[in-house]
Scaffold this active site. Sequence first.
Site, mmCIF file in Angstrom:
data_model
loop_
_atom_site.group_PDB
_atom_site.id
_atom_site.type_symbol
_atom_site.label_atom_id
_atom_site.label_comp_id
_atom_site.label_asym_id
_atom_site.label_seq_id
_atom_site.Cartn_x
_atom_site.Cartn_y
_atom_site.Cartn_z
ATOM 1 N N GLU A 57 1.616 1.823 -5.684
ATOM 2 C CA GLU A 57 2.887 1.725 -4.965
ATOM 3 C C GLU A 57 3.926 0.797 -5.596
ATOM 4 O O GLU A 57 5.117 1.103 -5.551
ATOM 5 C CB GLU A 57 2.625 1.278 -3.516
ATOM 6 N N ARG A 80 4.397 -3.701 7.421
ATOM 7 C CA ARG A 80 4.544 -3.928 5.976
ATOM 8 C C ARG A 80 6.013 -4.198 5.625
ATOM 9 O O ARG A 80 6.307 -4.924 4.680
ATOM 10 C CB ARG A 80 3.968 -2.769 5.157
HETATM 11 N N1 LUZ Z 1 -1.910 2.489 4.986
HETATM 12 C C1 LUZ Z 1 -2.404 1.705 5.935
HETATM 13 C C2 LUZ Z 1 -1.187 2.010 3.971
HETATM 14 O O1 LUZ Z 1 -3.039 2.195 6.853
HETATM 15 N N2 LUZ Z 1 -2.209 0.389 5.852
HETATM 16 C C3 LUZ Z 1 -1.501 -0.176 4.866
HETATM 17 O O2 LUZ Z 1 -1.356 -1.392 4.834
HETATM 18 C C4 LUZ Z 1 -0.952 0.654 3.884
HETATM 19 N N3 LUZ Z 1 -0.213 0.162 2.905
HETATM 20 C C5 LUZ Z 1 0.313 0.970 2.020
HETATM 21 C C6 LUZ Z 1 0.071 2.325 2.106
HETATM 22 N N4 LUZ Z 1 -0.672 2.831 3.063
HETATM 23 MO MO1 MOS Z 2 -0.075 5.591 0.908
HETATM 24 S S1 MOS Z 2 1.838 5.289 1.387
HETATM 25 O O1 MOS Z 2 -0.717 4.364 0.134
HETATM 26 O O2 MOS Z 2 -0.882 6.765 1.616
#
Ligand code: LUZ
Ligand code: MOS
Length: 763
Positions: free
Chosen positions: A706, A304
Amino acid sequence: MHNLDAAGHVRGESQYLDDIPVQRGTLHAAVYASPLAHGKLNGLRLEAALAAPGVVRILTAADIPGENQIGGIVPDEPLLAEGHVHFRGQPVALVLAETEPQARAAAKLIEADIEPLPVITDPRVAHAQGELIVPPRTFRLGAPAAAWAQCAHIIEGTAESGGQEHLYIETQGAYAYPTEQGGVRVHSSTQGPTAAQRHGARVLGIGMHRIEVDVVRLGGGFGGKEDQATPWAVLAALGAYLLRKPVKLVLPRHDDLRMTGKRHPYSSDYKLGLSADLKLLAYEVTFYQNAGAAADLSPAVLERTLFHSTNTYFIPNVQATAYSCRTNLPPNTAFRGFGGPQGMFVIESAIAKAAEKLGVSASEIQRRNLLQEGDTFPFGQPAELCNAHACWQRAEQAFDLGSWQQEVDAFNQSSTLHKRGLAIMPICFGISFTKTAMNQARALVHIYTDGSVGISTGAVEMGQGVNTKMVEVAARTLGIRSNRIRIETTNTTRVANTSPSAASATADLNGKAVQLACEQLRKRLLALAADELCIAEEGLEICDERVLTAGHPVESDWEKLVAAAYWKRINLSEHAHYATPDVWFDQKTESGYPFAYHVYGTAAVQATVDVLRGTYVLDAVRLVHDFGQSMAPGIDRGQVEGGLVQGLGWMTMEELLYDEQGRLLSNTLSTYKVPDLYSVPADVQIEFLETEGHPRAILRSKAVGEPPLMYGIGGYFAVRNAIRAARPDVAPAFSAPITPEKVLMALCAPRPEAAPSTVPTAA
Ligand code: LUZ
Ligand code: MOS
């Protein structure tokens, strides 16, 4: 609609893990964790602890009936240390005693025989030694190597961003008890009930169908309970399974602080090329992620970072490389933004440095390079329904950014003891799990014979208001009042194989599943009404509990219709499945269409620095946010406020520190400062961008969890701009958080031109 949980929270009636009534015979657990950051574990001395009052048993790796493994993406993390320890705070043994104080006292009596090994805490050192969690990843667009020749200006530098403690109000915990036929039921404060179930089954060596995980709600998660609620749930389940007694494990705050991972610190190198008219032409960036001692979610976080490495700008030539570096710190994990903020801090630093060098304002460079409709991200996806310019322009208009900057300049002209800085922070955040398969959800909807409705989904309520949103979706789809609808606990036996509540995608994924289920039920009920009334189905609609035909209420209301359906033996339950359409990603080419859509926004942040003390106040944040068509404006506004403040904390005051031996120094709230009421900007204005929303967002109401955190990055640059107003000759290193200590050091940096006069000269 107001947040359904509000009254319960205010009255103290909402149930958290620690509020679950404890069964007679419950054992209480305490964790004994490694006192060293790296070493060979030669043995444990348990005798004193075993002899301590109330102690029933102490579990170690040797007691695990299944596999001693809780690694998700990479199987590199034992539940209880075996052979080696890899970070301070790594669980080694679990003490089970009659009371909680007894368990905790006994855990202190355990001693481990550990042969120390070298400790690495710096990701660049780990990288140099080849300590990588997974092979590096590189995203490419255009031809960066060839593009440098066309650049009128090239700037290079480094940027550092620190970790961040989640500081959920409710610490990690679980309560497990045995069910018949060798099963276990686990109440867990987790964002990922299925992860707890899957790893529980793996560790106990039983089928997932014998483990039921139930979640009422969380006192905050922020990513800290996406993966890292699992060990505590599995430890409690292990105790309950082996001893056939209920086992409760709740981490005391200090244990939670030292045992769990946090936001990943990053150290990065960048090179940015611009044309004479300030167009960004080429960007090369290398990220060194401090992953900690095990993979946890680090590879996904790393990915990410790459997805957001160009933030909301179009750069035609990009090469972004990321290394996940293994260090002897607790495994770092998901934290609101999930690597995105770290990537965005670097490009903003590069732009700030370019602005400094070229003598223009950073906002000039930002504005000229905002994404336009159809521009390509460095992973191949085009920007669609792109609101980057719309947010910026609306902010310029609504907050009169031009005059605001003039006011700041005028203030700085007339004030010597205080200086102000203004910074603009545009954001762009991709919505979807980057792992395409995770973009699925299910909902189970029951209409009871009295017309009341019970809904189960995979969504976990953690204060973000997702339950309220699920009610809103069901109420609108069924055409009934929201007080007829109840959202049940999140339970793995009612809704299986859930993705964690994460990635800002929970309301979208689960809401779409609720919508599908309710549409099916509605269709059936309308077919019945049409039958009963001998009229065409198409003319019918359930609206506010009346069945309407061409706008006219008819006899049958909701309760009568439901009762009639039951007596006609019509199915009043529905289980629906939703999978986000169109998303895909190919890791071989590092390209695809990973995100359902993007969320945009633009914030302006003003800070005032006290030039003598180095202290500062974040005066104002005014922002335009792309909510789409918000289905719950109160909740969404709250999410933006919370995210903003959490981002400001990360960037300005929350300084996470470990010593060279991997010991957490910022291990209390007196040494780790989080934003409080007094540090929140007094002036926070949030404008809702007027748009149609996005069809892949539930009810066109965009994901909001987020994205707003990244407005906080503006706080860093506002403070830095204020420093530069006082000391235009100083260019503070890009190192977040920008604490008052760092501000003071920048303000007191030696003045080169003053130096000679202070040197005594020989007479
Ligand atoms: N969790 C995950 C996340 O497993 N994949 C993601 O792309 C993600 N993005 C934001 C927060 N948690
Ligand atoms: Mo989260 S950082 O979307 O658990």
